[in-house]
Write a protein that holds these residues in place. Structure first.
Motif, mmCIF file in Angstrom:
data_model
loop_
_atom_site.group_PDB
_atom_site.id
_atom_site.type_symbol
_atom_site.label_atom_id
_atom_site.label_comp_id
_atom_site.label_asym_id
_atom_site.label_seq_id
_atom_site.Cartn_x
_atom_site.Cartn_y
_atom_site.Cartn_z
ATOM 1 N N GLU A 220 -2.740 -28.393 32.900
ATOM 2 C CA GLU A 220 -1.445 -28.882 33.440
ATOM 3 C C GLU A 220 -1.282 -29.057 35.654
ATOM 4 O O GLU A 220 -1.519 -30.101 35.480
ATOM 5 C CB GLU A 220 -0.401 -28.731 32.524
ATOM 6 N N ILE A 221 -1.462 -27.829 35.427
ATOM 7 C CA ILE A 221 -1.652 -27.955 37.215
ATOM 8 C C ILE A 221 -2.349 -28.754 38.263
ATOM 9 O O ILE A 221 -2.328 -29.109 38.679
ATOM 10 C CB ILE A 221 -1.909 -26.223 37.436
ATOM 11 N N ILE A 222 -3.724 -28.836 37.688
ATOM 12 C CA ILE A 222 -4.287 -29.748 38.229
ATOM 13 C C ILE A 222 -4.001 -30.674 37.477
ATOM 14 O O ILE A 222 -4.324 -31.805 38.699
ATOM 15 C CB ILE A 222 -6.408 -29.283 38.171
ATOM 16 N N CYS A 223 -3.280 -31.531 36.429
ATOM 17 C CA CYS A 223 -3.357 -32.872 36.995
ATOM 18 C C CYS A 223 -1.678 -33.402 37.623
ATOM 19 O O CYS A 223 -1.718 -34.047 37.980
ATOM 20 C CB CYS A 223 -3.640 -33.176 34.748
ATOM 21 N N ILE A 224 -1.162 -32.313 37.739
ATOM 22 C CA ILE A 224 -0.102 -32.140 38.373
ATOM 23 C C ILE A 224 -0.297 -32.891 39.905
ATOM 24 O O ILE A 224 0.136 -33.376 40.220
ATOM 25 C CB ILE A 224 0.747 -31.518 38.437
ATOM 26 N N ARG A 225 -1.544 -31.728 40.278
ATOM 27 C CA ARG A 225 -1.251 -31.278 41.740
ATOM 28 C C ARG A 225 -2.614 -33.070 42.073
ATOM 29 O O ARG A 225 -3.194 -33.044 43.528
ATOM 30 C CB ARG A 225 -2.220 -30.260 42.188
ATOM 31 N N LYS A 226 -3.115 -32.925 40.837
ATOM 32 C CA LYS A 226 -4.427 -34.946 41.398
ATOM 33 C C LYS A 226 -4.922 -33.667 41.961
ATOM 34 O O LYS A 226 -6.309 -34.176 42.679
ATOM 35 C CB LYS A 226 -3.692 -35.456 41.838
ATOM 36 N N SER A 227 -5.798 -32.500 41.552
ATOM 37 C CA SER A 227 -7.029 -31.808 42.237
ATOM 38 C C SER A 227 -8.095 -32.424 42.448
ATOM 39 O O SER A 227 -8.455 -32.757 41.095
ATOM 40 C CB SER A 227 -6.918 -29.903 41.227
ATOM 41 N N TRP A 228 -9.416 -31.694 42.965
ATOM 42 C CA TRP A 228 -10.944 -32.383 42.747
ATOM 43 C C TRP A 228 -10.268 -30.599 42.167
ATOM 44 O O TRP A 228 -10.907 -30.211 42.495
ATOM 45 C CB TRP A 228 -11.207 -32.292 43.811
ATOM 46 N N VAL A 229 -11.786 -31.359 40.810
ATOM 47 C CA VAL A 229 -12.374 -29.968 40.045
ATOM 48 C C VAL A 229 -13.781 -30.331 39.346
ATOM 49 O O VAL A 229 -14.136 -31.239 39.857
ATOM 50 C CB VAL A 229 -11.496 -29.417 38.797
ATOM 51 N N THR A 230 -14.858 -29.384 39.382
ATOM 52 C CA THR A 230 -15.084 -29.402 38.566
ATOM 53 C C THR A 230 -15.532 -28.453 37.519
ATOM 54 O O THR A 230 -15.100 -27.258 37.288
ATOM 55 C CB THR A 230 -17.137 -28.438 39.454
ATOM 56 N N VAL A 231 -15.692 -29.158 36.229
ATOM 57 C CA VAL A 231 -15.511 -28.712 35.007
ATOM 58 C C VAL A 231 -17.276 -28.271 34.613
ATOM 59 O O VAL A 231 -18.364 -28.846 34.233
ATOM 60 C CB VAL A 231 -15.219 -28.981 34.707
ATOM 61 N N THR A 232 -17.596 -27.218 33.618
ATOM 62 C CA THR A 232 -18.649 -26.440 33.332
ATOM 63 C C THR A 232 -18.290 -26.407 31.347
ATOM 64 O O THR A 232 -16.898 -25.517 31.566
ATOM 65 C CB THR A 232 -18.956 -25.563 33.864
ATOM 66 N N THR A 233 -19.232 -27.230 30.778
ATOM 67 C CA THR A 233 -18.796 -26.495 29.716
ATOM 68 C C THR A 233 -19.465 -26.225 29.198
ATOM 69 O O THR A 233 -20.679 -24.863 29.244
ATOM 70 C CB THR A 233 -19.457 -28.420 29.088
#
Length: 86
Positions: A14-27
């Protein structure tokens, strides 16, 4: 039915979406996806997806399939973090 996420882990998404953060996700399968965290949505199976926007497309990743979340390259240093989800 798929495993539910711990509330504390869900808060990170939720926090990264609110902040529109740049992320890398590893599945859990070892795939990496990078982009701007945009939204959390439900798919037709009512599973939550993390929506990332990158330069070419919008990507949906099941939250229960995320093994690692890395917020990086964000202007505010405190908005950068790495968590391993087990």
């Amino acid at each position: 039915m798929s495993k539910q996420l711990d509330c504390n882990v869900h808060d990170y998404f939720e926090i990264i979406c609110i902040r529109k953060s740049w992320v890398t996700v590893t599945t859990k399968a070892g795939e990496n996806f990078s982009g701007e965290a945009h939204d959390i949505a439900l798919n037709s199976a009512k599973q939550e997806l993390l929506m990332l926007k990158n330069t070419t497309a919008e990507i949906g990743i099941l939250l229960t399939e995320v093994a690692r979340l890395h917020a990086h390259d964000n202007a505010i240093a405190q908005h950068n973090f790495l968590i391993n989800i087990t």
